[in-house]
Motif scaffolding. Structure first.
Motif, mmCIF file in Angstrom:
data_model
loop_
_atom_site.group_PDB
_atom_site.id
_atom_site.type_symbol
_atom_site.label_atom_id
_atom_site.label_comp_id
_atom_site.label_asym_id
_atom_site.label_seq_id
_atom_site.Cartn_x
_atom_site.Cartn_y
_atom_site.Cartn_z
ATOM 1 N N SER A 11 25.439 -21.693 27.225
ATOM 2 C CA SER A 11 25.418 -20.622 26.233
ATOM 3 C C SER A 11 26.474 -19.589 26.615
ATOM 4 C CB SER A 11 24.020 -19.993 26.238
ATOM 5 O OG SER A 11 23.934 -18.960 25.307
ATOM 6 N N PRO A 12 27.106 -18.930 25.638
ATOM 7 C CA PRO A 12 28.124 -17.932 25.986
ATOM 8 C C PRO A 12 27.607 -16.904 27.001
ATOM 9 C CG PRO A 12 28.203 -18.364 23.653
ATOM 10 C CD PRO A 12 26.973 -19.083 24.185
ATOM 11 N N LEU A 13 28.378 -16.713 28.047
ATOM 12 C CA LEU A 13 28.021 -15.778 29.106
ATOM 13 C C LEU A 13 28.335 -14.354 28.658
ATOM 14 C CD1 LEU A 13 26.975 -15.735 32.056
ATOM 15 C CD2 LEU A 13 29.356 -15.811 32.786
ATOM 16 N N GLY A 14 27.397 -13.451 28.903
ATOM 17 C CA GLY A 14 27.612 -12.056 28.522
ATOM 18 C C GLY A 14 26.635 -11.145 29.239
ATOM 19 N N MET A 15 26.604 -9.911 28.793
ATOM 20 C CA MET A 15 25.839 -8.856 29.464
ATOM 21 C C MET A 15 24.339 -9.135 29.557
ATOM 22 S SD MET A 15 27.708 -6.551 30.810
ATOM 23 C CE MET A 15 26.546 -5.201 31.036
ATOM 24 N N LYS A 16 23.806 -9.934 28.665
ATOM 25 C CA LYS A 16 22.367 -10.195 28.750
ATOM 26 C C LYS A 16 22.001 -10.957 30.017
ATOM 27 C CE LYS A 16 21.926 -14.417 25.948
ATOM 28 N NZ LYS A 16 21.283 -14.943 24.739
ATOM 29 N N TYR A 17 23.011 -11.494 30.694
ATOM 30 C CA TYR A 17 22.786 -12.225 31.939
ATOM 31 C C TYR A 17 23.198 -11.421 33.170
ATOM 32 C CZ TYR A 17 22.321 -16.207 28.788
ATOM 33 O OH TYR A 17 21.926 -17.058 27.785
ATOM 34 N N LEU A 18 23.254 -10.099 33.060
ATOM 35 C CA LEU A 18 23.745 -9.269 34.157
ATOM 36 C C LEU A 18 22.958 -9.477 35.449
ATOM 37 C CD1 LEU A 18 25.577 -7.103 35.355
ATOM 38 C CD2 LEU A 18 24.050 -5.375 34.386
ATOM 39 N N ALA A 52 34.085 -11.268 29.583
ATOM 40 C CA ALA A 52 33.726 -12.593 29.064
ATOM 41 C C ALA A 52 33.184 -12.488 27.645
ATOM 42 C CB ALA A 52 32.708 -13.264 29.982
ATOM 43 N N GLU A 53 32.357 -11.491 27.407
ATOM 44 C CA GLU A 53 31.799 -11.263 26.073
ATOM 45 C C GLU A 53 32.891 -10.940 25.061
ATOM 46 O OE1 GLU A 53 28.796 -8.056 25.748
ATOM 47 O OE2 GLU A 53 27.348 -9.664 26.060
ATOM 48 N N ALA A 54 33.839 -10.104 25.461
ATOM 49 C CA ALA A 54 34.955 -9.746 24.568
ATOM 50 C C ALA A 54 35.798 -10.974 24.252
ATOM 51 C CB ALA A 54 35.815 -8.658 25.210
ATOM 52 N N TYR A 63 39.871 -18.138 27.338
ATOM 53 C CA TYR A 63 38.954 -18.812 28.249
ATOM 54 C C TYR A 63 37.547 -18.772 27.683
ATOM 55 C CZ TYR A 63 37.834 -14.079 29.987
ATOM 56 O OH TYR A 63 37.460 -12.763 30.107
ATOM 57 N N TYR A 64 36.733 -19.667 28.200
ATOM 58 C CA TYR A 64 35.346 -19.817 27.776
ATOM 59 C C TYR A 64 34.468 -19.764 29.020
ATOM 60 C CZ TYR A 64 37.507 -21.614 23.519
ATOM 61 O OH TYR A 64 38.257 -21.757 22.389
ATOM 62 N N GLU A 65 33.565 -18.798 29.066
ATOM 63 C CA GLU A 65 32.603 -18.666 30.163
ATOM 64 C C GLU A 65 31.220 -18.963 29.595
ATOM 65 O OE1 GLU A 65 32.800 -17.946 33.424
ATOM 66 O OE2 GLU A 65 34.887 -17.308 33.628
ATOM 67 N N PHE A 66 30.567 -19.954 30.162
ATOM 68 C CA PHE A 66 29.238 -20.351 29.712
ATOM 69 C C PHE A 66 28.192 -20.088 30.787
ATOM 70 C CE2 PHE A 66 31.871 -23.112 27.079
ATOM 71 C CZ PHE A 66 31.205 -23.125 25.862
ATOM 72 N N ALA A 67 27.047 -19.562 30.384
ATOM 73 C CA ALA A 67 25.874 -19.508 31.252
ATOM 74 C C ALA A 67 25.257 -20.894 31.275
ATOM 75 C CB ALA A 67 24.866 -18.498 30.716
ATOM 76 N N VAL A 68 24.851 -21.339 32.441
ATOM 77 C CA VAL A 68 24.138 -22.610 32.583
ATOM 78 C C VAL A 68 22.647 -22.283 32.626
ATOM 79 C CG1 VAL A 68 23.745 -24.630 34.046
ATOM 80 C CG2 VAL A 68 26.060 -23.665 33.843
ATOM 81 N N LEU A 69 21.911 -22.842 31.662
ATOM 82 C CA LEU A 69 20.475 -22.588 31.558
ATOM 83 C C LEU A 69 19.711 -23.875 31.826
ATOM 84 C CD1 LEU A 69 20.558 -20.532 28.234
ATOM 85 C CD2 LEU A 69 20.670 -19.644 30.567
#
Length: 172
Positions: A11-18, A52-54, A63-69
């Motif tokens: 999933s797109p990596l962003g602030m919710k994963y701080l 990353a969110e921007a 670039y694409y940063e993904f959270a691994v869930l």
């Protein structure tokens, strides 16, 4: 946008994963082979996540940063950084130490590889790692990547010494 595998969601990596990002990004042992980690402060991690969110909000991200869930728990990240011509992608990854040695990184990067080929049209991939980071270069080899170079001058953030770096490549 999400990429799903048998066990994982990317999933797109962003602030919710701080909080969960900072947990692994500040772990000195888990990041000892990393050039830009560990993060010493939560603000360093927040700045990275805001960037990353921007990037995700751009029409053509560089670039694409993904959270691994895993089971909806954030346990790491995988990334693809594109060259200027958007024909070569460079993989990167990090995983919380509690999830090492379970094939998760290989599964996540493999899914990102498939997405990159089938959606982005990328067919040349590279990845770098510290020459002593056996786990990372084993992931590269499992993905079919081949070591094409070894060079000196690598400087990891948590080390004062220069190290050797391996380059791996894959054409699909």
């Amino acid at each position: 946008m999400e990429i799903k595998t048998r066990r994982l969601i990317l999933s797109p990596l962003g602030m919710k994963y701080l909080e969960s990002t900072h947990e692994y990004a500040s772990d000195r042992d888990a990041t000892k082979y990393m050039m830009f980690l560990p993060n010493d402060t939560v603000e360093e991690t927040a700045e990275f996540l805001r960037d990353a969110e921007a990037e995700w909000n751009k029409q053509n991200p560089e670039y694409y940063e993904f959270a691994v869930l895993l089971n909806h728990r954030h346990i790491g990240a995988v990334s693809l950084y594109l060259d200027e011509s958007r024909t070569t992608g460079e993989f990167g990854w990090i995983l919380h130490r509690d999830y090492w040695r379970q094939g998760i990184t290989t599964e996540a990067v493999g899914a990102l590889l498939d997405y990159s080929v089938n959606t982005l049209g990328i067919h040349h991939f590279i990845a770098h790692c510290d020459s002593e980071n056996i786990a990372s270069y084993k992931v590269m080899e499992k993905l079919g990547m081949v070591r094409t170079g070894c060079s000196g001058g690598r400087k990891n953030k948590s080390s004062d010494e220069e190290r050797n770096e391996y380059l791996y490549e894959l054409n699909v």
